[in-house]
Design an enzyme around this catalytic site. Structure first.
Site, PDB file in Angstrom:
ATOM      1  CB  SER A 154      -0.914   0.021   1.228  1.00 34.39           C
ATOM      2  OG  SER A 154      -1.624   1.235   1.321  1.00 34.39           O
ATOM      3  CE1 TYR A 167      -4.653  -2.449   4.307  1.00 32.77           C
ATOM      4  CE2 TYR A 167      -3.842  -0.252   3.789  1.00 32.77           C
ATOM      5  CZ  TYR A 167      -4.278  -1.495   3.374  1.00 32.77           C
ATOM      6  OH  TYR A 167      -4.331  -1.799   2.034  1.00 32.77           O
ATOM      7  CE  LYS A 171      -2.024  -4.347   2.828  1.00 30.10           C
ATOM      8  NZ  LYS A 171      -2.092  -5.597   2.043  1.00 30.10           N
TER       9      LYS A 171
END
Length: 262
Positions: A154, A167, A171
């Site tokens: 990401s 998150y 990532k």
């Protein structure tokens, strides 16, 4: 032995909808056999399976945060895609797409919920990726065949995710894992790369692209739009190709110039 361009066995995790569905379709259109993995969205996974070109595809289900279920997912995928004659039949391509992305802004999330969400993100996004990568690589090595592993990372790993910090952190860890595996697995003919997408349209974010923040989201890119899942899937397909071996270890930015790393 060279990696074939078509007719490969491909496992795509988290393929019930969104980017995973687009990736599964891209490989099927390329002439590959695809195992569509899902965790809980059975009906949507069946819709993905029904939409694939060609034959020989399969559904596999499991919670990738559980090491035993992750092992079962890889074994069932290998068998369903044509490896029933050998317990070591390889997965030629693994795409690590499965992930959770649940909001937990640090200033307002209760501590107990914060801990739970961090553990869930790490278990699925990082450990699940690590489990599948080790299992798929082990089969490639045992069979003596080359292979590809492509991780879905990401842009948030670089620019930050203030409302989704676990998150972004997981990532970033996925990117680092991919680079470590690229070095470790190259002697076995296995190339490992990651993509770092920016904002792209999926069912999950559709309300945001029609709501009050839609204009500001599109303005993140000088193209004035967000990506389509198919654009990301096309890059994944190339990174899994025989021609992309020299891209092993890369983290490919796919964000429409919305964030430029230096």
């Amino acid at each position: 032995m060279n990696l074939p361009a078509h007719g490969r066995s491909v496992l795509v995790s988290g393929a019930s909808r969104g980017l995973g569905r687009a990736v599964a379709r891209a490989f099927a259109a390329n002439g590959d056999r695809v195992a569509v993995h899902y965790g809980s969205r059975a009906e949507e996974a069946r819709e993905t399976l029904a939409s694939l070109d060609g034959t020989g595809h399969a559904l596999v289900c499991g919670d990738l945060a559980d090491p035993a279920q992750a092992a079962r997912v890889v074994a069932e995928a290998a068998e369903a895609l044509g490896g029933a004659d050998s317990p070591d039949s390889p997965i030629d391509v693994l795409v690590n797409n499965a992930a959770v992305n649940l909001p937990h802004p640090p200033a307002t999330t209760p501590y107990e919920e914060w801990v739970e969400l961090w553990q869930r993100h790490v278990s699925v996004n990082l450990l699940g990726t690590a489990y599948l990568s080790r299992l798929a690589a082990g089969r490639m090595i045992a069979a003596g065949t080359p292979g590809r592993i492509v991780n879905i990372g990401s842009r948030g790993a670089f620019r930050g995710e203030p409302d989704h910090p676990a998150y972004g952190a997981t990532k970033a860890a996925v990117h680092a894992l991919g680079q470590s595996l690229a070095v470790a697995l190259a002697p076995h003919g296995i190339a490992v790369a990651s993509v770092a997408p920016g904002f792209f349209s999926t069912e999950r974010v559709a309300p945001r692209l029609t709501g009050p923040e839609a204009e500001s989201i599109r303005a993140q890119s000088p193209f004035g739009r967000v990506a389509t899942p198919e654009e990301i899937a096309a890059a994944v397909l190339w990174l899994a190709s025989p021609e992309a071996e020299w891209a092993s270890g890369t983290v490919l930015d796919l964000n429409g110039a919305s964030y430029l790393r230096t």
